[in-house]
Scaffold this active site. Structure first.
Site, PDB file in Angstrom:
ATOM      1  N   CYS A 131      68.064 102.785   4.646  1.00 32.81           N
ATOM      2  CA  CYS A 131      67.360 101.596   5.537  1.00 32.81           C
ATOM      3  C   CYS A 131      67.008 102.170   6.764  1.00 32.81           C
ATOM      4  O   CYS A 131      66.009 103.084   7.008  1.00 32.81           O
ATOM      5  CB  CYS A 131      67.986 100.378   5.470  1.00 32.81           C
ATOM      6  SG  CYS A 131      67.143  99.066   5.961  1.00 32.81           S
TER       7      CYS A 131
ATOM      8  N   HIS B 249      69.435  99.151  -0.095  1.00 37.05           N
ATOM      9  CA  HIS B 249      70.928  99.445   0.206  1.00 37.05           C
ATOM     10  C   HIS B 249      71.578  99.872  -1.232  1.00 37.05           C
ATOM     11  O   HIS B 249      71.874  98.897  -1.902  1.00 37.05           O
ATOM     12  CB  HIS B 249      71.444  98.057   0.848  1.00 37.05           C
ATOM     13  CG  HIS B 249      70.920  97.980   2.115  1.00 37.05           C
ATOM     14  ND1 HIS B 249      71.540  98.490   3.225  1.00 37.05           N
ATOM     15  CD2 HIS B 249      69.967  97.542   2.533  1.00 37.05           C
ATOM     16  CE1 HIS B 249      70.787  98.214   4.344  1.00 37.05           C
ATOM     17  NE2 HIS B 249      69.791  97.514   4.008  1.00 37.05           N
TER      18      HIS B 249
ATOM     19  N   GLU C  71      74.843 100.309  -1.532  1.00 39.55           N
ATOM     20  CA  GLU C  71      76.072 100.033  -1.143  1.00 39.55           C
ATOM     21  C   GLU C  71      76.129  98.842  -1.625  1.00 39.55           C
ATOM     22  O   GLU C  71      77.493  98.166  -1.790  1.00 39.55           O
ATOM     23  CB  GLU C  71      76.569 100.381   0.138  1.00 39.55           C
ATOM     24  CG  GLU C  71      75.801  99.564   1.059  1.00 39.55           C
ATOM     25  CD  GLU C  71      74.611  99.953   1.771  1.00 39.55           C
ATOM     26  OE1 GLU C  71      73.790 100.536   0.959  1.00 39.55           O
ATOM     27  OE2 GLU C  71      74.017  99.301   2.964  1.00 39.55           O
TER      28      GLU C  71
END
Ligand code: XMP
Length: 510
Positions: free
Chosen positions: A79, A167, A169
């Site tokens: 990002c 993202h 994660e």
């Protein structure tokens, strides 16, 4: 720890999640603020740049010098991290004009490239950004796009430097962990050696070396962290670990005796100190929640200090501090600000605080503490226990505290918690307990009018206690529990169930 990954934090709310995903791959990693890049990078096999609330175009945005990293170590920008790499390599980053928050699906992907192996068109990714990379740098190659975000993944020519706009994660990025694995394992060649067993072996050896034949004092609370810290230290130094378990008179029913027995059963050198009277006397007449907390904190320090003096020649104080407590946070409104725990001025410290501090869990997340505990065969009764606040029932008795109120609440809480266990609900709830309200209400029992206490039951689901929602417990369970409480606990004639979420309510009522 020489198979280490460095995560540079630019202040994203997801930075800790990146670390958790990396650890789930059995890879060790550390989070550092972006402006504290370690000078010695030898032990790091790869570097990840986090997201950020900043725009790379803002003057006060994080712009660290990556010259010791870029082109020298495999590097992944996520990002903001990706935008940072693009912006300063000749690309263009601008405010996005389409909605780029939430779920998206890859519309094109270079699945043949080792970075995106196993990722296919349609794979769901999670976007959360206000800026977007409009144009890639000349020396970058596009690897994936979504409908709205053309430059969703890219690689720089001639170096193992990657950027992804989404993202990986976040769980909503369904293949996010695969992308991290591709980058860390297949591209950076990081070994997946960070396992609970390996951690235990390395830590026990390290503790042996560090502590030698010194004596260590540790305060056990009955909770997961102090228990696992004690078991690790016990493995390393045996009887030289002196554990102190204090009964503040505000624990759950039978908790002091039961937990003490369990600790003894684990072979720990533990001393149970029943200081109930000292705490309850000090609390008498106090109704203010913060004042109650302060009194309990002060008396605990006094009791612990007295007890630690009885351990002759102790050199160390062990604490169950875990990683989220030690990560330096980056402030979203300015430069990184360290979360500094207000450690006390040296002069007036209690004696035990002058000991050297050892914190064997300081690099672990909570779920890792549990896994380490499991690998050392700590029972589920300890590891699966709901969180319980340090001030105990004192902050669940609204208003002033008396021995009688504590006894009533212990009974109510016991019926509720045992009920959750009996109905197989205990593990579905993150935390549960009962509150004794400073309210009497009218009831009728047999032909008699009663005017007795009201209790509130609270059961919440949460991951970290920061936000929480009430649990939809079965009506039949609530009905039975309410009946049991009113029939079995003299002095209580009304039970209510708390249906407030946090925020705006808190989990505890005080
Ligand atoms: P709140 O009530 O703030 O609680 O939503 C969040 C979590 O923190 C625990 N808690 C405490 N723990 N000392 C503690 O050790 C305290 O003074 C304290 N106050 C709240 C609470 O039980 C919940 O898990």
């Amino acid at each position: 720890m020489d198979n280490n990954v460095l995560i540079l934090d630019f202040g994203s709310q997801y930075t800790q999640l990146i670390a958790r995903r990396v650890r789930e791959l059995n890879i060790f990693c550390e989070i550092k603020p972006y402006n504290k890049v370690p000078s010695d990078l030898d032990s790091y096999k790869a570097v990840i740049l986090s997201g950020s609330p900043f725009s790379v175009r803002a003057e006060d945005a994080p712009h660290p010098d990556l010259s010791n990293i870029r082109g020298k170590k495999p590097l992944l920008g996520v990002c903001y991290g990706a935008q940072y790499l693009a912006h300063f390599s000749g690309g263009s980053v601008e405010k996005s004009n389409t909605r780029e928050y939430g779920r998206a699906n890859l519309s094109s992907v270079e699945s043949e490239h080792s970075f995106l192996k196993g990722i296919t068109i349609g794979s769901q990714v999670w976007m959360s950004h206000a800026d977007t990379i409009k144009k890639l740098p000349e020396n970058a190659k596009l690897l994936a796009s979504t409908h709205d975000v053309e430059n969703a993944a890219f690689k720089f020519d001639g170096e193992e430097t990657y950027g992804i706009q989404f993202h990986p994660e976040v769980y909503h990025s369904t293949d996010g962990k695969q992308v991290l694995e591709n980058f860390l394992v297949h591209i950076a060649g990081v070994a997946q050696t960070w396992t609970p067993d390996a951690f235990v072996d390395a830590t026990v050896n390290n503790l042996k070396e560090k502590i030698g034949n010194d004596k260590v004092i540790l305060g056990l609370s009955g909770g997961v962290d102090s228990t696992v810290a004690a078991v690790l230290l016990h493995k390393a130094i045996g009887k030289n670990l002196h554990c102190i378990f204090v009964n503040n008179g505000l624990l759950r029913k039978n908790e002091f005796e039961d937990v003490l027995k369990q600790y003894e059963g684990m072979g720990l050198n533990v001393k149970g100190v029943d200081a109930s009277a000292r705490f309850l006397d000090a609390l008498a007449g106090e109704s203010d929640p913060e004042a109650k907390r302060k009194i309990i904190g002060r008396v605990f320090i006094e009791v612990f200090d007295d007890e630690s003096h009885l351990v002759e020649d102790a050199k160390w104080l062990a604490q169950g501090t875990i990683y989220p407590d030690v990560i330096e946070s980056v402030s979203a409104t300015g430069g990184p600000s360290a979360t500094i725990k207000s450690h006390h001025n040296v002069g007036g410290l209690p004696d035990f605080m002058k000991l050297k501090v050892v914190e064997p869990l300081r690099m672990l997340f909570k779920d890792e503490v549990r896994r380490v505990g499991k690998s050392m065969e700590v029972g589920d009764e300890r590891l699966g226990r709901h969180p319980f606040p340090g001030p105990g029932l004192a902050i669940r008795i609204l208003g002033d505290i008396t021995r009688e109120k504590v006894a009533i609440l212990q009974e109510v809480d016991h019926i509720f918690i045992q009920g959750l266990r009996d109905w197989g609900l205990y593990d579905k709830v993150w935390q549960a307990g009962a509150m004794l309200l400073p309210v009497n209400s009218v009831g009728v029992m047999g032909d008699e009018r009663t005017y007795e206490k009201c209790v509130a039951l609270r059961a919440v689901e949460s991951t970290d206690g920061m936000t929480a929602d009430w649990v939809n417990l079965p009506y039949e369970f609530l009905q039975k529990t309410s009946n049991d409480i009113i029939n079995k606990v003299p002095g209580v004639n009304r039970v209510v169930y708390d249906i407030s979420s946090k925020p705006p309510a808190t989990i505890e009522w005080e």
